[in-house]
Design a protein around this motif. Structure first.
Motif, mmCIF file in Angstrom:
data_model
loop_
_atom_site.group_PDB
_atom_site.id
_atom_site.type_symbol
_atom_site.label_atom_id
_atom_site.label_comp_id
_atom_site.label_asym_id
_atom_site.label_seq_id
_atom_site.Cartn_x
_atom_site.Cartn_y
_atom_site.Cartn_z
ATOM 1 N N ILE A 10 0.879 -1.181 0.000
ATOM 2 C CA ILE A 10 0.000 0.000 0.000
ATOM 3 C C ILE A 10 0.911 1.224 0.000
ATOM 4 N N GLY A 11 0.820 1.994 -1.050
ATOM 5 C CA GLY A 11 1.708 3.155 -1.236
ATOM 6 C C GLY A 11 2.755 2.788 -2.273
ATOM 7 N N GLY A 16 7.629 2.176 -1.758
ATOM 8 C CA GLY A 16 6.748 1.080 -2.170
ATOM 9 C C GLY A 16 7.165 0.482 -3.506
ATOM 10 N N ALA A 79 2.577 3.847 2.539
ATOM 11 C CA ALA A 79 1.851 5.070 2.188
ATOM 12 C C ALA A 79 2.047 6.112 3.275
ATOM 13 N N ILE A 99 -3.719 8.474 7.918
ATOM 14 C CA ILE A 99 -3.551 7.624 6.726
ATOM 15 C C ILE A 99 -3.447 6.148 7.135
ATOM 16 N N ILE A 103 -6.060 3.080 6.225
ATOM 17 C CA ILE A 103 -5.592 1.902 5.470
ATOM 18 C C ILE A 103 -5.873 0.620 6.247
#
Ligand code: APR
Length: 318
Positions: A10-11, A16, A79, A99, A103
């Protein structure tokens, strides 16, 4: 059932995307999904890696949504927002906490039984945020913590002692950043305590050398950022190393940011300590027998982190 070795990231920013590339070139995954609020960015990164597929072990690599995390064995969260010039650490904590919370709530909805590795900074607080939000047990949610600092420490000692880094066993524990702590009392070179090794080594190091090496390690991330604007290769290798230990059920000892539950009387905070990592995440925490001075430093850092965590929690409910 055939093991899928599926990972979700994620990100799809610098950390990432580099982690995705590292996992692909190491041939560790058969399926890898990249998720980002900037869908085009995730698509672009997946496409770029896919174009090298004839030179890789086959893998399905794509940009997706949270629904694609359903059967992921490992989810890596990178992220977050970078610290803006002039932004306080507190502001960064609050924005990245929002954030991470969002998530992990999505993961609670969609992912069946993942191990969650958090890399977003400040990583110890973000790991705690994920541990508190996740429906997963605490041994399945942890941060990359001081594993990168530990790698930098081993590299610095390797350079200084002219010995390759894999023969050096020395950990940085505590907080990734300001409150990190080198465990000199247990550091060794292939099992030989470092003080004993230094006595028989023909290199003569000044007594200040240890502090000098540690400061270099502690400030190494800032040095890279000053020179090239961001750090991503070494953190990507760090995340790939943890992922590898999980996917291959290695029982490797790695220093990660884990939920403390009574070590040195500390509770309810996430900090770097060595743990046995394998299938299902943390299999055992290694409660290091630190020297008295090291214990004091570790406890002092825990207190600082606890204050920050309290503020983070209060702000979230405002
Ligand atoms: N959901 C999904 N993706 C998000 C979200 C969100 N809520 N918010 C931000 N992102 C994405 C951004 O779109 C961006 O692609 O996170 C990515 C962050 O990437 P970069 O800005 O390139 O940051 P990076 O250098 O990768 O660092 C990410 O890792 O090591 C840590 O300190 C670093 O906290 C930072 C994080």
């Amino acid at each position: 059932m055939v093991k899928k070795n599926k990972v979700a990231i994620i990100g799809a920013g610098q950390v990432g995307a580099t982690t995705a590339f590292t996992l692909a070139i190491k041939g560790l995954v058969s399926e890898l999904v990249l998720i980002d609020i900037d869908k085009e960015k995730a698509e672009g990164e997946a496409l770029d890696i896919n174009h090298g597929m004839p030179f890789l072990n086959p893998a399905k690599i794509y940009a997706g949504t949270y629904a694609d995390t359903k059967d992921a064995e490992v989810v890596i969260i990178t992220a977050g927002l970078p610290r803006r010039p002039g932004q306080s650490r507190r502001d960064l904590i609050h924005s990245n906490n929002r954030i991470i919370t969002d998530i992990v709530q999505q993961l609670n909805k969609y992912a069946d039984d993942p191990v969650i590795i958090v890399a977003t900074n400040p990583v110890d607080l973000m790991a705690l945020s994920a541990q508190k939000t996740s429906k997963q047990p605490k041994n399945k949610v942890f941060g990359s913590g001081t594993l990168l600092d530990t790698a930098r420490f081993r590299f610095a000692l390797a350079q200084n002692c002219k010995i390759e880094a894999r023969s050096i066993h020395a950990d940085i524990i505590g907080e990734h950043g300001e409150g990190e702590l080198p465990v000199w009392s247990l550091a060794n070179i292939s099992g030989i305590p470092i003080a004993v090794y230094c006595d028989v080594c023909d290199r003569i190091c000044e007594p200040e050398k240890r502090e000098e090496l540690f400061v270099e390690v502690r400030d190494a991330g800032m040095e890279v950022i000053r020179k090239k604007g961001a750090t991503y290769y070494a953190i990507a290798l760090t995340l790939a190393r943890i992922t590898e230990a999980i996917l291959r059920d290695e029982h490797s000892v790695l220093t990660v940011s884990l939920y403390l539950d009574g070590y040195l009387g500390i509770n309810d905070v996430s900090m770097g300590l060595p743990a046995v990592i394998g299938s299902g995440g943390i299999q055992r925490v290694i409660n290091l027998p630190l020297s008295l001075d090291e214990q004091k430093s570790f406890i002092a850092t825990a207190e600082v982190l606890k204050e920050l965590a309290k503020d983070m929690e209060e702000f979230k409910h405002q």
